[in-house]
Write an enzyme that holds these catalytic residues in place. Structure first.
Site, PDB file in Angstrom:
ATOM      1  N   GLU A   1       0.827  -1.215   0.000  1.00 59.76           N
ATOM      2  CA  GLU A   1       0.000   0.000   0.000  1.00 59.76           C
ATOM      3  C   GLU A   1       0.860   1.263   0.000  1.00 59.76           C
ATOM      4  O   GLU A   1       0.412   2.312  -0.431  1.00 59.76           O
ATOM      5  CB  GLU A   1      -0.969  -0.025   1.195  1.00 59.76           C
ATOM      6  CG  GLU A   1      -2.047  -1.101   1.040  1.00 59.76           C
ATOM      7  CD  GLU A   1      -2.944  -1.274   2.258  1.00 59.76           C
ATOM      8  OE1 GLU A   1      -2.438  -1.163   3.399  1.00 59.76           O
ATOM      9  OE2 GLU A   1      -4.155  -1.522   2.078  1.00 59.76           O
TER      10      GLU A   1
ATOM     11  N   ASP B   1     -11.706  -6.115  -3.324  1.00 57.22           N
ATOM     12  CA  ASP B   1     -12.510  -7.337  -3.335  1.00 57.22           C
ATOM     13  C   ASP B   1     -13.887  -7.017  -2.768  1.00 57.22           C
ATOM     14  O   ASP B   1     -14.146  -5.885  -2.356  1.00 57.22           O
ATOM     15  CB  ASP B   1     -11.839  -8.423  -2.477  1.00 57.22           C
ATOM     16  CG  ASP B   1     -11.643  -7.950  -1.051  1.00 57.22           C
ATOM     17  OD1 ASP B   1     -10.622  -7.283  -0.785  1.00 57.22           O
ATOM     18  OD2 ASP B   1     -12.550  -8.180  -0.207  1.00 57.22           O
TER      19      ASP B   1
HETATM   20  N1  LIG Z   1     -12.102  -8.547   2.628  1.00 55.01           N
HETATM   21  C1  LIG Z   1     -11.327  -7.797   3.442  1.00 55.01           C
HETATM   22  N2  LIG Z   1     -11.421  -7.936   4.781  1.00 55.01           N
HETATM   23  C2  LIG Z   1     -10.663  -7.168   5.614  1.00 55.01           C
HETATM   24  N3  LIG Z   1      -9.768  -6.240   5.178  1.00 55.01           N
HETATM   25  C3  LIG Z   1      -9.642  -6.073   3.838  1.00 55.01           C
HETATM   26  C4  LIG Z   1      -8.808  -5.215   3.059  1.00 55.01           C
HETATM   27  C5  LIG Z   1      -7.877  -4.145   3.576  1.00 55.01           C
HETATM   28  N4  LIG Z   1      -6.569  -4.608   4.142  1.00 55.01           N
HETATM   29  C6  LIG Z   1      -5.873  -5.605   3.353  1.00 55.01           C
HETATM   30  C7  LIG Z   1      -5.215  -6.583   4.339  1.00 55.01           C
HETATM   31  C8  LIG Z   1      -5.953  -7.929   4.285  1.00 55.01           C
HETATM   32  S1  LIG Z   1      -5.284  -9.185   5.313  1.00 55.01           S
HETATM   33  C9  LIG Z   1      -3.992  -9.948   4.433  1.00 55.01           C
HETATM   34  C10 LIG Z   1      -3.912  -9.901   3.083  1.00 55.01           C
HETATM   35  N5  LIG Z   1      -2.905 -10.498   2.409  1.00 55.01           N
HETATM   36  C11 LIG Z   1      -1.946 -11.138   3.074  1.00 55.01           C
HETATM   37  C12 LIG Z   1      -2.013 -11.153   4.440  1.00 55.01           C
HETATM   38  N6  LIG Z   1      -3.040 -10.590   5.096  1.00 55.01           N
HETATM   39  C13 LIG Z   1      -5.378  -5.884   5.670  1.00 55.01           C
HETATM   40  O1  LIG Z   1      -4.315  -4.953   5.916  1.00 55.01           O
HETATM   41  C14 LIG Z   1      -6.669  -5.138   5.501  1.00 55.01           C
HETATM   42  C15 LIG Z   1      -9.086  -5.494   1.743  1.00 55.01           C
HETATM   43  N7  LIG Z   1     -10.054  -6.470   1.650  1.00 55.01           N
HETATM   44  C16 LIG Z   1     -10.407  -6.841   2.925  1.00 55.01           C
END
Ligand SMILES: Nc1ncnc2c(CN3C[C@H](CSc4cnccn4)[C@@H](O)C3)c[nH]c12
Length: 229
Positions: free
Chosen positions: A13, A197
């Site tokens: 990010e 997403d």
């Molecule tokens: N559906 C969702 N639910 C909760 N949070 C989010 C996000 C936003 N960010 C991305 C990331 C997902 S966890 C992560 C991701 N990749 C590797 C490791 N951990 C976390 O920093 C929150 C985007 N989509 C989300």
């Protein structure tokens, strides 16, 4: 404004943000990396917190208390709740809540603890700047409620609970904790997210596919806002 904090949660990010800066000074502190630059005469500190509310609280507090930042902007990605939000669309938080904060056993509403509040509002002034920039760029940015919790949401049941309980438009894992810290320390803050997403059963796949491109969309708009500050 004395010094600006620009924060993300994941390295992906802030990478598209760091690309805009030269002569970056790295400081390692409290298990984190803080990048300092002077950009067009403005002192800026950039960092990614690592994932979740605790790390985000630590980084936001450090940027304010240790580095002396008096304004904080967050750039990152989020899961969509509002069906109007498609992958790549952006949302600016006007208020944020913690969807996983729960002492309803004692009759309190979801997201509330005594002496706290369910929602924390972001800086109207910063949102006005962002709106003006969006107009100039001819892009549409939705303003809405963002729900934060320490879970990657990938089920319609959890998503529906959050929507029904908080009327949230998007969800993520750090914004509301940044909001609580900035509010308590009287630092104006702004939370910008691009959708990666839809927080449903496909969320994991979509997230992996769109993290980088959505993080860039958010970063490119954020930099235009920084230019306007
Ligand atoms: N559906 C969702 N639910 C909760 N949070 C989010 C996000 C936003 N960010 C991305 C990331 C997902 S966890 C992560 C991701 N990749 C590797 C490791 N951990 C976390 O920093 C929150 C985007 N989509 C989300």
């Amino acid at each position: 404004m004395k010094k600006l904090a620009i924060m993300g949660a994941m390295v992906e990010e802030i990478e598209p943000l760091l690309e805009y800066f030269e002569n970056v000074k790295l400081t390692e502190y409290a298990n984190n990396k803080y990048y300092e630059v002077n950009y067009k005469g403005l002192d800026i500190v950039i960092a990614y917190s690592k994932i979740g509310k605790v790390f985000a609280s630590l980084t936001a507090s450090t940027m304010i208390e240790k580095f002396g930042c008096d304004t904080l902007l967050f750039s990152g990605v989020a899961g969509a709740i509002n069906p109007k939000l498609k992958i790549g669309d952006m949302i600016v938080a006007n208020k944020l809540c913690q969807h996983d904060l729960d002492i309803t056993a004692f009759g309190h509403p979801h997201g509330y603890v005594p002496e706290g509040s369910v929602f924390v509002e972001s800086s109207k002034e910063l949102r006005e700047v962002a709106k003006a920039v969006a107009k100039e760029m001819g892009i549409e940015v939705i303003e809405g409620t963002i729900a934060t919790g320490d879970q990657f949401v990938h089920s319609s049941e959890k998503k529906d609970f959050i929507e029904k309980t908080f009327q949230a438009d998007a969800l993520e894992m750090e914004g509301a904790s940044v909001a609580v810290v900035c509010n308590a320390l009287n630092v104006p803050f702004f939370i910008l997210r691009a959708i990666s997403d839809s927080a449903d059963m496909d969320a994991g796949f979509d997230f992996d596919e769109f993290l980088k491109s959505s993080a860039k969309i958010s970063a490119d708009y954020l930099i235009k806002i920084v230019d306007k500050l």
